[in-house]
Scaffold this motif. Structure first.
Motif: not given
Ligand code: LIP
Length: 264
Positions: A208-221, A228-233, A238-246
């Motif tokens: 439901r909620h991750l910060y950019a440092w938790d998610a960005l590298a893995g989403l690009l992989l 397929r991934t849900r857009p994060f940024l 970048m500072t408040t985080g977002n929902e992550t689906i991949a």
């Protein structure tokens, strides 16, 4: 920035991720000095998280003095118009603090609001995941391809949870997936969970909620491995985080539906 410069930055990130992983492993052996502190419910930081982040920030600053750096423990931030490194020194700190092997180092490079490089080092397996936008994803240099599970009853998804989101909604989400026949895990490291989707060992990751440092590298992989991934940024994620689906292409729509159905 041309692809040659981005590729050069990726090679630096790969070497630094390995060094950081080995430093974290060394520091792990000296438990008393690990100085584990609680940031919140089920959310800890250790002296190793801070030491490893300082090592990465010092090295990136000396190599790329004009770049911005955003780290989990000591912040920092983007510089207008400059590339920004997004660093998680130890993703899966709760596991790390308990000497469980499921944790990693995660480094992403964001240029003009888009992730261009993602590198994850998993010290327990000494495995290095790397992706560059448009150039594919690898583990230890070998190309990665997403899994192709097209039957929910054989699919396994890692669904992360933190006290930043309501427990009830998480329970409903997991129950819904289980009733659809999906296998659900919660392994405690978003970055490594996403890497497992990229290498085909898992079929999806959601949180439901991750910060950019938790998610960005893995989403690009995942994207570069064909997933397929849900857009994060978007917005100020970048500072408040977002929902992550991949997920695999076959499973993505189901995961989006279930996450939307149980949004708090
Ligand atoms: C953790 C993530 C995990 C999430 C935790 C935390 P950390 O990152 O990997 O998926 O549930 O709340 O954000 O704090 O170990 O770097």
């Amino acid at each position: 920035m041309d692809s040659g410069e981005i590729a050069a930055r990726m090679r630096v990130a790969e070497a630094l991720a390995r060094d950081a992983g080995r430093l974290a492993l060394d520091l792990r052996t000296d438990r008393p000095r690990l100085d584990i502190r609680r940031k919140g419910p089920q959310d800890v930081v250790t002296a190793a998280d801070v030491a490893v982040e300082r090592m990465l920030v010092t090295a990136l600053r000396s190599r790329f003095p004009g770049d911005g750096i955003l780290g989990e423990e000591e912040g920092g931030g983007a510089r207008p118009g400059a590339p920004c490194w997004v660093v998680d020194p130890i993703d899966g700190t709760s596991n790390y603090a308990r000497a469980l092997p499921h944790w990693c180092v995660s480094i992403a490079l964001v240029i003009d609001g888009r992730t261009e490089v993602g590198v994850i080092h998993e010290p327990a397996a000494d495995a290095l995941y790397a992706a560059r936008r448009g150039a594919g994803a690898t583990r230890d240099g070998l190309p990665l391809r997403i899994g192709r599970t097209d039957d929910l009853a054989s699919a396994i998804v890692d669904v992360g949870y933190s006290a930043r989101t309501p427990a009830g909604a998480y329970g409903a989400l997991v129950s819904d997936l289980l009733q659809r026949g999906v296998g659900v895990l919660n392994c405690g490291s978003a970055a490594l969970g996403l890497a497992r989707v990229a290498d085909g060992r898992l079929d999806g990751y959601a949180e439901r909620h991750l910060y950019a440092w938790d998610a960005l590298a893995g989403l690009l992989l995942v994207e570069e491995a064909g997933g397929r991934t849900r857009p994060f940024l978007d917005g100020d994620a970048m500072t408040t985080g977002n929902e992550t689906i991949a997920a695999t292409p076959e499973l993505f729509a189901t995961l989006v539906d279930v996450m939307s159905a149980h949004r708090p």
